[in-house]
Motif scaffolding. Structure first.
Motif, PDB file in Angstrom:
ATOM      1  N   GLU A   1     -24.870  18.895  84.105  1.00 30.19           N
ATOM      2  CA  GLU A   1     -24.140  18.916  82.839  1.00 30.19           C
ATOM      3  C   GLU A   1     -23.871  17.484  82.390  1.00 30.19           C
ATOM      4  O   GLU A   1     -23.811  16.574  83.206  1.00 30.19           O
TER       5      GLU A   1
ATOM      6  N   VAL B   1     -30.428  19.958  81.292  1.00 26.63           N
ATOM      7  CA  VAL B   1     -29.033  19.530  81.367  1.00 26.63           C
ATOM      8  C   VAL B   1     -28.241  20.241  80.278  1.00 26.63           C
ATOM      9  O   VAL B   1     -28.643  20.253  79.113  1.00 26.63           O
ATOM     10  N   ASP B   2     -27.114  20.835  80.663  1.00 29.16           N
ATOM     11  CA  ASP B   2     -26.236  21.497  79.701  1.00 29.16           C
ATOM     12  C   ASP B   2     -25.232  20.499  79.145  1.00 29.16           C
ATOM     13  O   ASP B   2     -24.721  19.642  79.879  1.00 29.16           O
TER      14      ASP B   2
ATOM     15  N   SER C   1     -16.262  15.759  79.820  1.00 30.03           N
ATOM     16  CA  SER C   1     -16.174  15.747  81.284  1.00 30.03           C
ATOM     17  C   SER C   1     -14.748  16.049  81.727  1.00 30.03           C
ATOM     18  O   SER C   1     -14.536  16.651  82.780  1.00 30.03           O
TER      19      SER C   1
ATOM     20  N   ILE D   1     -21.448  16.613  86.662  1.00 29.36           N
ATOM     21  CA  ILE D   1     -21.121  16.276  85.279  1.00 29.36           C
ATOM     22  C   ILE D   1     -21.367  14.781  85.105  1.00 29.36           C
ATOM     23  O   ILE D   1     -20.753  13.958  85.778  1.00 29.36           O
TER      24      ILE D   1
ATOM     25  N   GLN E   1     -26.362  22.503  89.228  1.00 30.71           N
ATOM     26  CA  GLN E   1     -26.088  22.685  87.800  1.00 30.71           C
ATOM     27  C   GLN E   1     -25.833  21.310  87.196  1.00 30.71           C
ATOM     28  O   GLN E   1     -24.870  20.639  87.559  1.00 30.71           O
TER      29      GLN E   1
ATOM     30  N   THR F   1     -21.569  19.803  77.716  1.00 31.21           N
ATOM     31  CA  THR F   1     -20.215  20.359  77.743  1.00 31.21           C
ATOM     32  C   THR F   1     -19.355  19.613  76.722  1.00 31.21           C
ATOM     33  O   THR F   1     -19.710  18.506  76.307  1.00 31.21           O
TER      34      THR F   1
ATOM     35  N   THR G   1     -14.506  19.771  81.798  1.00 35.61           N
ATOM     36  CA  THR G   1     -15.339  20.300  82.883  1.00 35.61           C
ATOM     37  C   THR G   1     -14.682  20.082  84.240  1.00 35.61           C
ATOM     38  O   THR G   1     -14.607  21.004  85.060  1.00 35.61           O
TER      39      THR G   1
ATOM     40  N   VAL H   1     -22.260  21.305  91.184  1.00 35.42           N
ATOM     41  CA  VAL H   1     -22.279  21.035  89.749  1.00 35.42           C
ATOM     42  C   VAL H   1     -22.126  19.532  89.576  1.00 35.42           C
ATOM     43  O   VAL H   1     -21.275  18.915  90.220  1.00 35.42           O
TER      44      VAL H   1
END
Length: 195
Positions: A152, A172-173, A178, A112, A150, A175, A181, A110
């Motif tokens: 983000e 890109v998701d 950070s 971020i 993933q 959130t 996350t 993942v």
């Protein structure tokens, strides 16, 4: 601050400290520093090349295990017309595991993005309008997402840089933050890498 929160923070920090030497060593490696003609790209083509090595030591990844890593991608490049070197480094993480026999299905990665890397997630149209050049990071983000990473981005970083959610690449998701996350993945036991 409750004891559970203190333990979670301590766990994230302990994991972060154990990963720092690896991150520092990785930062010195870059295709642009030479040897790119020898680099291989087992999963992500064109990005994150790794130099084949014949190391025979005990620090080889186990291809039967799944590796859970949260990449804290804060830094970006200075030139908006050039690839964010940290995204190339993230691609290298995928490729180096694959070069050592770990199937991408065993990589639970993942990323971020926040801080200086936030602009990397902008759509082509938004990036062109703001910086006057094509987004050099769009292709590597697509390649990372296709490889199973993933992607983000921090909603707070977007707001601070006046980037609306409509201006964010669909791969890109977004959130809330950070900070949230990183804490959530830390509590799940993910290893921490700071870029």
């Amino acid at each position: 601050m409750g004891i559970r929160h203190q333990c979670a923070v301590a766990g994230v920090l302990a994991t972060a400290l154990t990963m720092l030497p690896l991150g520092a060593a990785s930062a010195r490696q870059n295709d642009s520093q030479g040897n790119s003609d020898r680099a291989v790209h087992p999963v992500i083509q064109e990005y994150g090349g790794v130099i084949p090595r014949s190391d025979d030591n005990t620090n080889q990844p186990d291809p039967d295990k799944t590796y859970h890593v949260i990449f804290d991608v804060f830094h970006g490049g200075d030139d908006p017309a050039k690839l964010n070197p940290q995204l190339d480094r993230l691609a290298r993480a995928v490729n180096v595991f694959a070069a050592h026999g770990v199937d991408p299905d065993h990589l639970d990665f993942v990323a971020i993005l926040h801080g200086d890397s936030t602009r990397s997630v902008m759509t082509e149209q938004a990036y062109q309008k703001r910086f006057g050049v094509a987004n050099p990071d769009s292709d590597v983000i697509a390649a990372l997402e296709q490889a199973g990473v993933q992607m983000e981005v921090c909603g707070q970083a977007l707001s601070r840089r006046d980037i609306s959610e409509e201006m964010v690449n669909s791969q890109v998701d977004v959130t809330p933050s950070s900070l949230v996350t990183l804490a959530m993945y830390g509590q799940k036991g993910y290893a921490y890498e700071r870029f």
